[in-house]
Design a protein around this motif. Structure first.
Motif, PDB file in Angstrom:
ATOM      1  N   SER A  61       0.840  -1.209   0.000  1.00 16.82           N
ATOM      2  CA  SER A  61       0.000   0.000   0.000  1.00 16.82           C
ATOM      3  C   SER A  61       0.870   1.253   0.000  1.00 16.82           C
ATOM      4  O   SER A  61       2.018   1.231   0.448  1.00 16.82           O
ATOM      5  CB  SER A  61      -0.855   0.017   1.271  1.00 16.82           C
ATOM      6  N   GLU A  62       0.289   2.332  -0.471  1.00  8.90           N
ATOM      7  CA  GLU A  62       0.981   3.614  -0.388  1.00  8.90           C
ATOM      8  C   GLU A  62       1.078   4.031   1.079  1.00  8.90           C
ATOM      9  O   GLU A  62       0.140   3.808   1.846  1.00  8.90           O
ATOM     10  CB  GLU A  62       0.215   4.649  -1.215  1.00  8.90           C
ATOM     11  N   ALA A  63       2.227   4.625   1.418  1.00 13.46           N
ATOM     12  CA  ALA A  63       2.488   4.896   2.838  1.00 13.46           C
ATOM     13  C   ALA A  63       1.846   6.211   3.283  1.00 13.46           C
ATOM     14  O   ALA A  63       2.519   7.197   3.552  1.00 13.46           O
ATOM     15  CB  ALA A  63       3.986   4.884   3.085  1.00 13.46           C
ATOM     16  N   ASP A  64       0.526   6.211   3.348  1.00 13.05           N
ATOM     17  CA  ASP A  64      -0.238   7.304   3.947  1.00 13.05           C
ATOM     18  C   ASP A  64      -0.616   6.819   5.340  1.00 13.05           C
ATOM     19  O   ASP A  64      -1.473   5.942   5.502  1.00 13.05           O
ATOM     20  CB  ASP A  64      -1.517   7.595   3.146  1.00 13.05           C
ATOM     21  N   ILE A  65       0.035   7.383   6.339  1.00 14.15           N
ATOM     22  CA  ILE A  65      -0.017   6.825   7.698  1.00 14.15           C
ATOM     23  C   ILE A  65      -0.211   7.964   8.691  1.00 14.15           C
ATOM     24  O   ILE A  65       0.313   9.065   8.490  1.00 14.15           O
ATOM     25  CB  ILE A  65       1.314   6.089   8.000  1.00 14.15           C
ATOM     26  N   ILE A  66      -0.973   7.699   9.761  1.00 12.74           N
ATOM     27  CA  ILE A  66      -1.043   8.674  10.848  1.00 12.74           C
ATOM     28  C   ILE A  66      -0.707   8.007  12.175  1.00 12.74           C
ATOM     29  O   ILE A  66      -0.849   6.795  12.327  1.00 12.74           O
ATOM     30  CB  ILE A  66      -2.434   9.354  10.948  1.00 12.74           C
ATOM     31  N   ALA A  67      -0.248   8.839  13.101  1.00 12.64           N
ATOM     32  CA  ALA A  67      -0.034   8.378  14.480  1.00 12.64           C
ATOM     33  C   ALA A  67      -1.012   9.137  15.362  1.00 12.64           C
ATOM     34  O   ALA A  67      -1.056  10.373  15.332  1.00 12.64           O
ATOM     35  CB  ALA A  67       1.408   8.667  14.902  1.00 12.64           C
TER      36      ALA A  67
END
Ligand code: GUN
Ligand code: ZN
Length: 427
Positions: free
Chosen positions: A376-382
């Motif tokens: 997957s495309e690395a669109d990530i939140i913390a």
């Protein structure tokens, strides 16, 4: 030199749909987890210790006990309504005429469109939303402004020219032919460029003549890999108006169906007051629905039936500026509250899934965004699960991850967003 990044924190990964399986069984929780990112793509997820040992040269972004999730996906929004969010006292048709159409008229000025697009993405990213599917206005320049800003930021984003050739002010109306021509030119300019996708966008049946709906249906037949987004069965008065305008139609959906505007890549916002025939046809077509809970309470539209998620693909959305928040956390909270009013309290796993994978599925992008799957495309939140004193003191009593995350879902806002990565780059 390496361009590998290891983001560490708590991990929640879904291996099943929490509306089909028992919600807590659809998810794996890793208390000390990590995501390996390289070249903008998720390369691995798993225990932090193992990934650190396997990739000692990777740069580490240590997010402590924050919860790592896919970036939120807002499956229905109106970026041109950014400035009129929280406008008082009107229901749908009056709200459109009083607040929305005057605000959208201003997008005839490309400099204004560029200013609002910039502001809009500042707001969505600060709230952890990494992809939006937005309506533009009827001005082609409003589509250019949105895409140019999303492109500059490397975002996956969707919009389309909002077509209207009746029941709207002169300054916002196009024609059947110009809607077709302008939409086609925009689609050819932007669809598939970088991470951008075009959506064919008739606003809704009351503002598109039969000729315009048919013209856009013809365009969609030429470009079937585009999404087609519109509104469906949001308010009772609106449905009565559609019945007056189309007395021969079987129901509201039929006005789209007759114009070839029902298919797997159709995305119908709101869809609150559906008839059984409409539900069956949407299921057969494999089209998606989008639940817009803050809007549905704010404009007084009604209580969406989340039970439909067992049969249909359902995404979640802010519907700003009809929706009263840019936050997908606040949107999940509103979905929970509406579930309670309908006797269906949604599990936190279901809420998180709706805001990420559910929306990505409705937009047919789940192979690229909305999950932490490898590839997957690395669109990530913390997510900081103790971002305010009120949230922190409740989370401190939690016995499990669900009790730990639910206070943030119910009370969290942009302060809970501890980190955002889009295409692997930290914003
Ligand atoms: N129906 C047609 N246009 C709109 C809009 O801009 N917002 C909402 N909530 N419903 C609509
Ligand atoms: Zn809308």
């Amino acid at each position: 030199m390496t361009n590998k990044t290891l983001i560490t924190g708590q991990l929640l990964t879904f291996h099943a749909n929490p509306f089909s399986e028992a919600p807590q069984d659809a998810v794996r929780h890793e208390r000390q987890g990590a995501i390996l990112v390289e070249g903008g793509i998720i390369r691995a997820t798993g225990p932090a210790e193992i990934l650190r040992a396997a990739h000692p040269q990777a740069r580490v972004a240590d997010m402590g006990a924050a919860l790592l999730l896919p970036g939120f996906v807002d499956a229905h929004a109106h970026y041109p309504q950014t400035e009129i969010i929280a406008s008082w006292g009107k229901r749908l048709i009056d709200w459109l005429n009083t607040y929305t159409f005057p605000a959208e008229m201003e997008f005839g000025d490309p400099a204004h469109a560029a200013r609002i697009a910039e502001r809009y993405f500042d707001l969505t990213l600060s709230h952890g939303t990494t992809t939006v599917c937005s309506f533009a206005t009827s001005h082609p320049g409003s589509v250019d402004a949105f895409f140019a800003e999303a492109q500059k930021r490397g975002l996956r984003a969707v919009t389309g020219k909002t077509c209207m050739d009746r029941n709207a002010p002169d300054g916002l109306m196009d024609t059947a032919q110009s809607a077709y021509d302008d939409s086609k030119a925009l689609l050819e300019r932007w669809h598939g460029v970088d991470r951008l996708e075009y959506a064919i966008t008739p606003r809704f049946t009351p503002t598109s003549s039969r000729a315009q709906l048919h013209a856009l249906g013809a365009l969609w037949t030429e470009f079937p890999d585009c999404l087609m987004q519109t509104h469906l069965s949001e308010q009772i008065d609106e449905i009565a108006w559609v019945r007056d305008l189309h007395p021969q139609a079987r129901d509201y959906l039929d006005t789209y169906e007759q114009a070839d505007l029902l298919g797997p890549k159709a995305v119908f916002g709101h869809s609150i007051h559906l008839e059984p025939r409409e539900i069956d046809r949407i299921a057969e077509a494999g089209a998606g629905l989008v639940h817009c809970p803050t809007s549905n309470t704010f404009i007084g539209s009604g209580l969406f039936d989340m039970g439909l998620a067992r049969r249909l693909t359902v995404g979640l959305a802010t519907d700003t500026g009809g929706g009263s928040s840019f936050s997908m956390l606040r949107t999940m909270a509103a979905a929970y509250e509406i579930g309670q009013l309908r006797g269906n309290p949604l599990h936190p796993a279901q809420l998180l899934w709706l805001a990420t994978e559910g929306s990505a599925r409705a937009m047919h992008m789940v192979d690229r965004i909305g999950t932490l799957e490898v590839g997957s495309e690395a669109d990530i939140i913390a997510l900081d699960l103790g971002s305010t004193p009120a949230i922190a003191q409740r989370a401190a009593r939690a016995d499990d991850i669900w009790e730990q995350v639910f206070p943030t879902i119910m009370m969290g806002d942009d302060r809970a967003i501890a980190g955002v990565w889009t295409g692997g780059n930290r914003c």
